[in-house]
Design a protein around this motif. Structure first.
Motif, mmCIF file in Angstrom:
data_model
loop_
_atom_site.group_PDB
_atom_site.id
_atom_site.type_symbol
_atom_site.label_atom_id
_atom_site.label_comp_id
_atom_site.label_asym_id
_atom_site.label_seq_id
_atom_site.Cartn_x
_atom_site.Cartn_y
_atom_site.Cartn_z
ATOM 1 N N CYS A 1 -7.238 -40.132 -24.949
ATOM 2 C CA CYS A 1 -7.932 -40.830 -24.197
ATOM 3 C C CYS A 1 -8.724 -42.366 -24.909
ATOM 4 O O CYS A 1 -8.329 -42.344 -26.254
ATOM 5 N N LEU B 1 -8.769 -30.596 -11.708
ATOM 6 C CA LEU B 1 -8.628 -31.566 -12.765
ATOM 7 C C LEU B 1 -7.317 -32.893 -12.797
ATOM 8 O O LEU B 1 -7.183 -33.316 -12.935
ATOM 9 N N LEU C 1 -18.575 -30.494 -20.196
ATOM 10 C CA LEU C 1 -16.793 -31.187 -19.175
ATOM 11 C C LEU C 1 -16.968 -32.437 -19.018
ATOM 12 O O LEU C 1 -16.570 -33.665 -18.520
ATOM 13 N N VAL D 1 -16.527 -34.425 -22.293
ATOM 14 C CA VAL D 1 -15.417 -34.469 -22.943
ATOM 15 C C VAL D 1 -14.683 -35.668 -21.760
ATOM 16 O O VAL D 1 -13.696 -36.400 -22.282
ATOM 17 N N LEU D 2 -14.612 -35.643 -20.517
ATOM 18 C CA LEU D 2 -14.158 -35.763 -19.253
ATOM 19 C C LEU D 2 -14.733 -37.492 -18.966
ATOM 20 O O LEU D 2 -14.062 -38.916 -18.835
ATOM 21 N N TYR E 1 -12.394 -40.535 -19.928
ATOM 22 C CA TYR E 1 -10.963 -39.967 -19.980
ATOM 23 C C TYR E 1 -9.611 -40.869 -19.508
ATOM 24 O O TYR E 1 -10.046 -40.994 -18.524
ATOM 25 N N CYS F 1 -2.984 -31.738 -20.115
ATOM 26 C CA CYS F 1 -4.328 -32.235 -19.924
ATOM 27 C C CYS F 1 -5.049 -30.929 -20.136
ATOM 28 O O CYS F 1 -5.868 -31.508 -20.451
ATOM 29 N N CYS G 1 -5.999 -28.345 -21.201
ATOM 30 C CA CYS G 1 -6.733 -28.520 -22.677
ATOM 31 C C CYS G 1 -7.906 -28.606 -22.138
ATOM 32 O O CYS G 1 -8.995 -28.316 -23.232
ATOM 33 N N LEU G 2 -8.390 -29.253 -21.575
ATOM 34 C CA LEU G 2 -9.508 -29.946 -20.837
ATOM 35 C C LEU G 2 -10.546 -28.193 -20.483
ATOM 36 O O LEU G 2 -11.773 -27.929 -21.223
ATOM 37 N N GLN H 1 -11.970 -25.944 -23.392
ATOM 38 C CA GLN H 1 -12.962 -26.305 -23.693
ATOM 39 C C GLN H 1 -14.156 -26.021 -22.902
ATOM 40 O O GLN H 1 -15.487 -25.915 -23.340
#
Length: 304
Positions: free
Chosen positions: A3, A104, A139, A142-143, A173, A251, A254-255, A258
């Motif tokens: 990303c 998402l 979130l 990460v996002l 992201y 993806c 993966c998010l 976490q």
């Protein structure tokens, strides 16, 4: 997949657009934000209804529920066209906290538009009741997006959402697709009008098979774009829309790995087991008979 950060921009005169999957509480949130000052009208040329209102003087549009920005129905087509018609002040995606994977997947598509964005995780109370624990702080990190938790039916978190309207930022992201898709998306983007907002997202929609957008934005390069799409499609055994969706889902998973934890609660586990038994081809019949007998005695004996 990698990303990279997006450049934050803000159009103070444009509307706030509510977007989300069907049945995520979007209309309830729209009502909580706008109150009774709402207008309902049909989108031009369709029978699809749109609700518009204002919150703190800002125009708000409640779009039809969508599963994807690649339209398969009039509702999805209208939502896509509203998003592409004008760069909004902010896109507020209403997500279902109980089914964040589906939400998402739409988030990643909206992120590619590079619009100012807020993720509203709605129905947070129902998710907690099911033992779903979401780390919204993680979130958001990460996002790379502003995230608010709400319970729209109780107006919980709505004021927190309002405060985000002054500081929306594009999602940081970004998916880096496999080399074939990335090259095709980049080549199509170069052939689209240079001032077109959300050109990368539109290129990916065209790759997914959106002929309407190809006709709208392809211009004199339409044949060259079709050739890129055909050449890219020939590299895969599956349709391009499926290939792109699967890469997005990887993806998303993966998010979620976490930020999401799920624990079974006794009450929820019991109700799920009862639900499975009720539709079982064998055990479902005794449960149905017991329910009917119970209703008969309750109404015919106790009620009488």
């Amino acid at each position: 997949m990698t990303c990279h950060p997006a450049t934050p921009t803000l159009d103070p005169d444009a509307p706030i657009i509510l977007v989300g999957n069907p049945n995520v509480g979007k209309s309830a949130l729209f009502g909580a934000l706008t109150g009774r000052y709402v207008e309902v009208s049909n989108f031009p040329g369709t029978t699809v209804e749109l609700s518009t209102g204002k919150v703190d003087g800002l125009p708000v549009i409640d779009t039809p529920g969508v599963h994807s920005l690649y339209p398969r129905s009039d509702d999805e087509r209208v939502t896509r066209d509203i998003l592409l018609a004008r760069r909004p002040r902010a896109v507020v995606q209403v997500a279902d906290a109980r089914n964040l994977r589906r939400s998402l997947l739409l988030t990643l598509q909206l992120a590619e538009l590079d619009y100012p964005f807020i993720l509203d995780v709605n129905m947070a109370d129902e998710a907690q009741a099911k033992g779903i624990a979401l780390d919204t702080t993680r979130l958001a990190q990460v996002l790379g997006a502003n995230i608010v938790e709400t319970v729209a039916t109780r107006k919980r978190g709505v004021d927190d959402l309002r405060t985000q309207f002054d500081v929306p930022q594009p999602v940081g992201y970004r998916i880096h697709y496999d080399g074939v898709v990335e090259a095709a998306a980049s080549n199509i983007t170069l052939l689209l009008p240079p001032t077109l907002a959300g050109a990368r997202a539109i290129a990916l929609m065209i790759l997914s098979g959106d002929e309407e957008l190809l006709a709208r934005y392809g211009g004199e390069h339409a044949d060259a774009i079709r050739a890129i799409v055909a050449e890219t499609a020939a590299r895969y055994d599956q349709p391009l829309n499926y290939v792109i969706t699967q890469q997005r889902l990887r993806c998303v998973d993966c998010l979620l790995g976490q930020v999401l934890q799920t624990t079974s609660k006794p009450g929820a586990r019991w109700s799920e087991q009862l639900g499975r038994l009720a539709v079982h081809p064998i055990w479902g019949w005794p449960i149905l008979a017991a329910g009917l007998v119970g209703m008969y005695y309750f109404v015919g004996q106790f009620g009488a």
